[in-house]
Design an enzyme around this catalytic site. Structure first.
Site, PDB file in Angstrom:
ATOM      1  CB  CYS A  33      -0.807  -0.110   1.240  1.00  0.00           C
ATOM      2  SG  CYS A  33      -1.776   1.566   1.618  1.00  0.00           S
ATOM      3  CB  CYS A  36       0.415   1.688   4.160  1.00  0.00           C
ATOM      4  SG  CYS A  36      -1.400   1.443   3.782  1.00  0.00           S
TER       5      CYS A  36
END
Length: 111
Positions: A33, A36
Protein backbone atom coordinates in the site's frame (compact mmCIF):
# COMPACT_ATOMS: atom_id res chain seq x y z
CA UNK A 1 11.44 1.59 11.88
CA UNK A 2 11.37 2.49 15.52
CA UNK A 3 11.39 0.07 18.45
CA UNK A 4 8.64 2.18 20.06
CA UNK A 5 6.08 0.61 17.71
CA UNK A 6 4.60 -2.81 18.41
CA UNK A 7 4.16 -4.95 15.30
CA UNK A 8 1.18 -7.16 16.05
CA UNK A 9 1.79 -10.83 15.24
CA UNK A 10 -1.48 -12.39 16.46
CA UNK A 11 -4.93 -11.59 17.81
CA UNK A 12 -4.01 -12.51 21.38
CA UNK A 13 -1.14 -9.99 21.37
CA UNK A 14 -3.51 -7.36 19.93
CA UNK A 15 -6.22 -8.03 22.52
CA UNK A 16 -3.69 -7.79 25.36
CA UNK A 17 -2.34 -4.53 23.95
CA UNK A 18 -5.69 -2.75 23.59
CA UNK A 19 -6.83 -4.14 26.93
CA UNK A 20 -3.78 -2.73 28.73
CA UNK A 21 -5.64 0.35 30.00
CA UNK A 22 -3.45 2.69 27.93
CA UNK A 23 -4.52 4.61 24.87
CA UNK A 24 -3.39 2.59 21.86
CA UNK A 25 -2.97 4.04 18.37
CA UNK A 26 -3.14 1.25 15.77
CA UNK A 27 -2.15 1.65 12.12
CA UNK A 28 -3.83 -0.95 9.89
CA UNK A 29 -1.64 -1.20 6.79
CA UNK A 30 -0.17 -3.51 4.13
CA UNK A 31 3.29 -3.78 2.56
CA UNK A 32 1.93 -3.16 -0.97
CA UNK A 33 0.00 0.00 0.00
CA UNK A 34 1.64 3.24 -1.22
CA UNK A 35 -0.43 5.56 1.04
CA UNK A 36 0.54 3.32 3.99
CA UNK A 37 4.20 3.95 3.20
CA UNK A 38 3.47 7.69 3.08
CA UNK A 39 1.95 7.67 6.57
CA UNK A 40 4.62 5.43 8.15
CA UNK A 41 6.96 8.33 9.09
CA UNK A 42 4.01 10.13 10.74
CA UNK A 43 3.22 7.03 12.83
CA UNK A 44 6.90 6.81 13.83
CA UNK A 45 6.91 10.48 14.90
CA UNK A 46 3.79 9.89 16.97
CA UNK A 47 5.43 6.90 18.67
CA UNK A 48 8.41 9.10 19.57
CA UNK A 49 6.33 12.12 20.59
CA UNK A 50 3.93 10.20 22.82
CA UNK A 51 6.35 7.63 24.23
CA UNK A 52 5.22 6.64 27.72
CA UNK A 53 1.79 8.25 27.22
CA UNK A 54 0.25 5.96 24.61
CA UNK A 55 1.12 2.71 22.88
CA UNK A 56 1.55 2.64 19.11
CA UNK A 57 1.04 -0.50 17.05
CA UNK A 58 0.92 -1.58 13.43
CA UNK A 59 -1.26 -4.38 12.06
CA UNK A 60 -0.48 -5.79 8.61
CA UNK A 61 -3.96 -6.62 7.30
CA UNK A 62 -2.60 -9.33 5.01
CA UNK A 63 -1.04 -11.16 7.95
CA UNK A 64 -3.83 -10.41 10.45
CA UNK A 65 -6.98 -10.76 8.35
CA UNK A 66 -9.07 -11.67 11.39
CA UNK A 67 -8.36 -8.28 12.98
CA UNK A 68 -9.07 -6.46 9.71
CA UNK A 69 -12.44 -8.20 9.52
CA UNK A 70 -13.18 -7.59 13.22
CA UNK A 71 -12.75 -3.83 12.80
CA UNK A 72 -14.27 -3.55 9.32
CA UNK A 73 -11.10 -2.31 7.66
CA UNK A 74 -12.04 -1.65 4.04
CA UNK A 75 -9.56 1.09 3.15
CA UNK A 76 -5.98 1.44 4.23
CA UNK A 77 -4.30 3.09 5.89
CA UNK A 78 -6.86 3.13 8.69
CA UNK A 79 -5.65 4.44 12.03
CA UNK A 80 -7.74 3.65 15.10
CA UNK A 81 -7.28 5.06 18.58
CA UNK A 82 -8.41 2.57 21.22
CA UNK A 83 -9.35 3.64 24.75
CA UNK A 84 -10.19 0.99 27.35
CA UNK A 85 -10.25 -1.65 24.60
CA UNK A 86 -12.86 0.20 22.54
CA UNK A 87 -12.63 2.39 19.44
CA UNK A 88 -12.37 6.03 20.50
CA UNK A 89 -11.48 7.56 17.11
CA UNK A 90 -10.88 6.36 13.57
CA UNK A 91 -9.06 8.07 10.69
CA UNK A 92 -8.94 6.69 7.17
CA UNK A 93 -6.33 7.72 4.61
CA UNK A 94 -3.19 9.82 4.72
CA UNK A 95 -3.43 12.68 7.20
CA UNK A 96 -0.85 15.20 8.44
CA UNK A 97 0.86 14.80 11.81
CA UNK A 98 -1.21 17.55 13.47
CA UNK A 99 -4.43 15.72 12.59
CA UNK A 100 -3.28 12.78 14.73
CA UNK A 101 -1.80 14.91 17.51
CA UNK A 102 -5.17 16.69 17.94
CA UNK A 103 -6.94 13.34 18.02
CA UNK A 104 -4.55 11.94 20.65
CA UNK A 105 -4.44 15.15 22.71
CA UNK A 106 -8.26 15.21 22.94
CA UNK A 107 -8.13 11.80 24.61
CA UNK A 108 -4.96 12.19 26.69
CA UNK A 109 -6.44 15.31 28.28
CA UNK A 110 -9.33 13.20 29.57
CA UNK A 111 -7.32 10.02 30.20
Amino acid sequence: MTEKITYVNNTQQFDELIGSGKLVLVDFWATWCAPCKMIAPVIEKLADQYEGKISVAKVDIDEQQELAIRYGIQSIPTVILFKDGKIAEKEIGVKPLNSFTKLIDNHTATA
